[in-house]
Design an enzyme around this catalytic site. Structure first.
Site, mmCIF file in Angstrom:
data_model
loop_
_atom_site.group_PDB
_atom_site.id
_atom_site.type_symbol
_atom_site.label_atom_id
_atom_site.label_comp_id
_atom_site.label_asym_id
_atom_site.label_seq_id
_atom_site.Cartn_x
_atom_site.Cartn_y
_atom_site.Cartn_z
ATOM 1 N N CYS A 54 0.819 -1.016 0.043
ATOM 2 C CA CYS A 54 -0.037 -0.041 -0.056
ATOM 3 C C CYS A 54 0.888 1.243 0.065
ATOM 4 O O CYS A 54 2.070 1.042 -0.151
ATOM 5 C CB CYS A 54 -1.025 0.008 1.149
ATOM 6 S SG CYS A 54 -0.159 0.003 2.758
ATOM 7 N N HIS A 62 14.161 -14.369 12.305
ATOM 8 C CA HIS A 62 13.695 -14.446 13.784
ATOM 9 C C HIS A 62 12.382 -14.302 13.804
ATOM 10 O O HIS A 62 11.845 -15.057 14.828
ATOM 11 C CB HIS A 62 14.451 -13.032 14.516
ATOM 12 C CG HIS A 62 15.647 -13.301 14.845
ATOM 13 N ND1 HIS A 62 16.395 -12.318 15.617
ATOM 14 C CD2 HIS A 62 16.791 -14.067 14.290
ATOM 15 C CE1 HIS A 62 17.509 -12.443 15.662
ATOM 16 N NE2 HIS A 62 18.004 -13.753 14.940
HETATM 17 C C1 RB5 Z 1 -4.133 5.096 0.743
HETATM 18 O O1 RB5 Z 1 -4.298 6.532 0.422
HETATM 19 C C2 RB5 Z 1 -3.224 4.881 1.863
HETATM 20 O O2 RB5 Z 1 -3.736 5.426 3.146
HETATM 21 C C3 RB5 Z 1 -2.907 3.455 1.852
HETATM 22 O O3 RB5 Z 1 -2.158 3.203 0.742
HETATM 23 C C4 RB5 Z 1 -1.955 3.153 2.908
HETATM 24 O O4 RB5 Z 1 -0.796 3.805 3.062
HETATM 25 C C5 RB5 Z 1 -2.576 2.582 4.394
HETATM 26 O O5 RB5 Z 1 -1.848 2.558 5.259
#
Ligand code: RB5
Length: 146
Positions: free
Chosen positions: A65, A98
């Site tokens: 993400c 670990h």
């Molecule tokens: C999306 O905007 C963002 O919040 C997501 O990709 C991530 O970083 C969340 O943890």
């Protein structure tokens, strides 16, 4: 190795790069979505990969993400998942050696592609040390840690 991958919109580009990197090494990298850059909710995709890993269908998973944080927080809610957020190769290696991390979480806004690939390689190519670390990993699933 069979590796399940997913992202949100904030990790889509890096996920595609990781998949290409893994396939070039001969791994079976399966993209579990999303498949376009529309805005999505990271927990939906973290859960898909986490359940594939705990079911045994895939021994390991990778989630991407923007930061790796939301993916790891979500995946670690699922019993049997040990998701590690990494942005350096030492942590990636130690997460395998670990902590026996079965999911690696990367942040597209945090690491460049070159470093991300080195983190992936360090995590995948490092065996779990076992021994005292196995005892500690077993305690993760104990309700009160005792
Ligand atoms: C999306 O905007 C963002 O919040 C997501 O990709 C991530 O970083 C969340 O943890």
């Amino acid at each position: 190795m069979r590796i399940a991958l997913a992202s949100d919109h904030g990790g889509l580009r890096l996920k595609h790069a990781v998949i290409a990197h893994l396939r070039a090494q001969g791994h079976e990298a399966e993209d579990l979505g999303p498949f376009d850059d529309a805005s999505v909710d990271y927990p939906d995709y973290a859960k898909i990969v986490a359940h594939k890993v705990v079911s045994g269908e895939f021994p390991k998973g990778i989630l991407v993400c923007g930061t790796g944080q939301g993916m790891a927080i979500t995946a670690n809610h699922i019993s049997g998942i040990r998701a590690a957020i990494v942005s350096d190769t030492f942590s990636a290696r130690m997460a395998a050696e670990h902590n026996d991390a079965n999911i690696l979480c990367l942040g597209q806004r945090v690491v460049g592609e070159g470093l991300a690939m080195e983190c992936v390689d360090a995590w995948l190519n490092t065996p779990f040390a076992g021994g005292r670390h196995a005892r500690r990993v077993e305690k993760i699933e104990t309700p009160h840690g005792l």
